[in-house]
Scaffold this active site. Sequence first.
Site, mmCIF file in Angstrom:
data_model
loop_
_atom_site.group_PDB
_atom_site.id
_atom_site.type_symbol
_atom_site.label_atom_id
_atom_site.label_comp_id
_atom_site.label_asym_id
_atom_site.label_seq_id
_atom_site.Cartn_x
_atom_site.Cartn_y
_atom_site.Cartn_z
ATOM 1 N N ASP A 2 55.452 -66.612 104.486
ATOM 2 C CA ASP A 2 55.916 -66.130 105.780
ATOM 3 C C ASP A 2 55.871 -67.234 106.841
ATOM 4 O O ASP A 2 54.967 -68.082 106.825
ATOM 5 C CB ASP A 2 55.024 -64.962 106.217
ATOM 6 C CG ASP A 2 55.681 -64.143 107.303
ATOM 7 O OD1 ASP A 2 56.895 -64.289 107.519
ATOM 8 O OD2 ASP A 2 54.968 -63.360 107.944
ATOM 9 N N GLY A 3 56.834 -67.185 107.739
ATOM 10 C CA GLY A 3 56.830 -68.112 108.879
ATOM 11 C C GLY A 3 57.977 -69.100 108.864
ATOM 12 O O GLY A 3 58.058 -69.978 109.724
ATOM 13 N N ASN A 4 58.882 -68.960 107.907
ATOM 14 C CA ASN A 4 59.992 -69.909 107.802
ATOM 15 C C ASN A 4 60.883 -69.877 109.042
ATOM 16 O O ASN A 4 61.296 -70.921 109.556
ATOM 17 C CB ASN A 4 60.864 -69.582 106.587
ATOM 18 C CG ASN A 4 60.112 -69.709 105.285
ATOM 19 O OD1 ASN A 4 59.036 -70.303 105.250
ATOM 20 N ND2 ASN A 4 60.655 -69.156 104.221
ATOM 21 N N HIS A 19 63.814 -71.576 105.558
ATOM 22 C CA HIS A 19 63.693 -71.159 104.151
ATOM 23 C C HIS A 19 63.862 -72.378 103.248
ATOM 24 O O HIS A 19 63.114 -72.551 102.285
ATOM 25 C CB HIS A 19 64.746 -70.101 103.802
ATOM 26 C CG HIS A 19 64.643 -68.845 104.620
ATOM 27 N ND1 HIS A 19 63.453 -68.209 104.841
ATOM 28 C CD2 HIS A 19 65.588 -68.108 105.272
ATOM 29 C CE1 HIS A 19 63.660 -67.132 105.592
ATOM 30 N NE2 HIS A 19 64.948 -67.060 105.868
ATOM 31 N N ASN A 50 64.014 -56.819 103.378
ATOM 32 C CA ASN A 50 64.751 -58.000 103.856
ATOM 33 C C ASN A 50 66.272 -57.785 103.890
ATOM 34 O O ASN A 50 66.998 -58.555 104.523
ATOM 35 C CB ASN A 50 64.425 -59.253 103.012
ATOM 36 C CG ASN A 50 63.060 -59.834 103.295
ATOM 37 O OD1 ASN A 50 62.482 -60.521 102.458
ATOM 38 N ND2 ASN A 50 62.511 -59.577 104.485
ATOM 39 N N TRP A 51 66.758 -56.717 103.238
ATOM 40 C CA TRP A 51 68.200 -56.416 103.306
ATOM 41 C C TRP A 51 68.610 -56.094 104.730
ATOM 42 O O TRP A 51 69.791 -56.141 105.058
ATOM 43 C CB TRP A 51 68.550 -55.239 102.402
ATOM 44 C CG TRP A 51 68.345 -55.515 100.943
ATOM 45 C CD1 TRP A 51 67.377 -54.994 100.144
ATOM 46 C CD2 TRP A 51 69.114 -56.387 100.104
ATOM 47 N NE1 TRP A 51 67.492 -55.487 98.861
ATOM 48 C CE2 TRP A 51 68.559 -56.334 98.804
ATOM 49 C CE3 TRP A 51 70.230 -57.219 100.317
ATOM 50 C CZ2 TRP A 51 69.063 -57.074 97.736
ATOM 51 C CZ3 TRP A 51 70.739 -57.948 99.252
ATOM 52 C CH2 TRP A 51 70.162 -57.876 97.989
ATOM 53 N N ARG A 53 68.055 -57.799 107.289
ATOM 54 C CA ARG A 53 68.309 -59.025 108.065
ATOM 55 C C ARG A 53 69.810 -59.249 108.218
ATOM 56 O O ARG A 53 70.612 -58.663 107.491
ATOM 57 C CB ARG A 53 67.668 -60.215 107.355
ATOM 58 C CG ARG A 53 66.173 -60.069 107.364
ATOM 59 C CD ARG A 53 65.484 -61.315 106.911
ATOM 60 N NE ARG A 53 64.052 -61.132 107.091
ATOM 61 C CZ ARG A 53 63.185 -62.112 107.231
ATOM 62 N NH1 ARG A 53 63.584 -63.358 107.177
ATOM 63 N NH2 ARG A 53 61.911 -61.852 107.394
ATOM 64 N N ARG A 171 48.034 -64.843 102.987
ATOM 65 C CA ARG A 171 49.189 -64.592 103.858
ATOM 66 C C ARG A 171 49.245 -65.685 104.914
ATOM 67 O O ARG A 171 48.262 -65.943 105.611
ATOM 68 C CB ARG A 171 49.093 -63.232 104.533
ATOM 69 C CG ARG A 171 50.221 -63.075 105.560
ATOM 70 C CD ARG A 171 50.836 -61.748 105.625
ATOM 71 N NE ARG A 171 52.098 -61.840 106.359
ATOM 72 C CZ ARG A 171 52.904 -60.831 106.554
ATOM 73 N NH1 ARG A 171 52.609 -59.664 106.056
ATOM 74 N NH2 ARG A 171 54.026 -60.978 107.223
ATOM 75 N N SER A 179 52.360 -55.850 104.522
ATOM 76 C CA SER A 179 53.833 -55.801 104.482
ATOM 77 C C SER A 179 54.405 -55.323 103.145
ATOM 78 O O SER A 179 55.289 -55.961 102.576
ATOM 79 C CB SER A 179 54.428 -57.169 104.856
ATOM 80 O OG SER A 179 54.079 -57.505 106.166
ATOM 81 N N GLU A 190 40.689 -60.093 97.345
ATOM 82 C CA GLU A 190 40.170 -60.717 98.566
ATOM 83 C C GLU A 190 41.369 -61.167 99.399
ATOM 84 O O GLU A 190 42.362 -61.669 98.857
ATOM 85 C CB GLU A 190 39.291 -61.918 98.211
ATOM 86 C CG GLU A 190 38.018 -61.550 97.469
ATOM 87 C CD GLU A 190 37.057 -60.708 98.320
ATOM 88 O OE1 GLU A 190 37.003 -60.911 99.550
ATOM 89 O OE2 GLU A 190 36.370 -59.838 97.739
HETATM 90 C C1 FPP Z 1 59.733 -65.150 105.176
HETATM 91 O O1 FPP Z 1 59.827 -65.936 106.345
HETATM 92 C C2 FPP Z 1 60.347 -65.830 104.025
HETATM 93 C C3 FPP Z 1 61.362 -65.346 103.265
HETATM 94 C C4 FPP Z 1 62.019 -64.043 103.546
HETATM 95 C C5 FPP Z 1 61.917 -66.096 102.102
HETATM 96 C C6 FPP Z 1 61.006 -67.092 101.436
HETATM 97 C C7 FPP Z 1 61.657 -67.683 100.267
HETATM 98 C C8 FPP Z 1 61.502 -68.963 99.824
HETATM 99 C C9 FPP Z 1 60.640 -69.968 100.493
HETATM 100 C C10 FPP Z 1 62.235 -69.384 98.591
HETATM 101 C C11 FPP Z 1 61.564 -68.936 97.365
HETATM 102 C C12 FPP Z 1 62.498 -68.662 96.292
HETATM 103 C C13 FPP Z 1 62.141 -68.468 94.981
HETATM 104 C C14 FPP Z 1 63.171 -68.155 93.978
HETATM 105 C C15 FPP Z 1 60.732 -68.559 94.532
HETATM 106 P P1 FPP Z 1 60.430 -65.262 107.646
HETATM 107 O O2 FPP Z 1 61.896 -65.482 107.637
HETATM 108 O O3 FPP Z 1 59.989 -63.821 107.685
HETATM 109 O O4 FPP Z 1 59.766 -66.065 108.800
HETATM 110 P P2 FPP Z 1 59.436 -65.498 110.268
HETATM 111 O O5 FPP Z 1 58.376 -64.443 110.078
HETATM 112 O O6 FPP Z 1 58.955 -66.704 110.990
HETATM 113 O O7 FPP Z 1 60.729 -64.941 110.823
#
Ligand code: FPP
Length: 226
Positions: A2-4, A19, A50-51, A53, A171, A179, A190
Amino acid sequence: MDGNGRWAQRQGLKRTEGHAAGEEALFDTVDGSLDLGIGWLTVYAFSTENWRRPLDEVRFLMNFNEGLLLRRRDELNDRGVRIRFAGRRGGRVPGRVLRRMEESEELTRHNRKMTLVVAFNYGGRAELVDAARGLARDVAAGRLDPEKIDERALARHLYLPDVPDPDLLVRTSGEYRISNYLLWQLAYSELYFSEVLWPDFRREHLFEAIRSYQKRERRFGAVDSD
Ligand code: FPP
């Protein structure tokens, strides 16, 4: 993972670039886990929620997942990683993504150094609903006496019944929520919360989480024997 999105926005980039930056975090975490001899690692890549989004972002995530498997599966295979997926197959997941998932599972299925479970189109409640449907089908077919339904019977209907419950949940990004993740399996796990946004996460952060885990005392509902 999380956090991308926040990571990207903080640097004036598009959410999707966050991502993309998460790929390096994932592979450093996988490498660090392999070095430690961790046998099971599950990552949450796409939830049933996530759908909701924006379509662009959903499309990006589907393509990204497919591309990542194509780009990195040989490398994972060479390192002895078995790839498996947990979640609803089908539904809105494009056929070509499902095919890449199946090919990756097939390619790596004999590997035993580590199992990397990718939770994809996954929701904890959806998994329990699907398990309930499985039990109901068994009852309707006369294979199962409703009075015999117990925790083991339900657990046998989870997506990956042979995967052990997690010892530790990490997390990222300073959120303090589950979530809808592995609701059944996390019963006695844990929990560790990290402020680090996923694209900045590296093996050192995982090691920190594990050091914290090593100080915990796990009782599984019992009392100390000494
Ligand atoms: C949540 O961050 C992240 C995701 C919805 C996707 C994460 C996926 C990857 C890093 C790729 C992994 C792929 C495979 C096949 C293993 P967010 O968008 O919720 O961040 P935010 O909370 O800052 O908005």
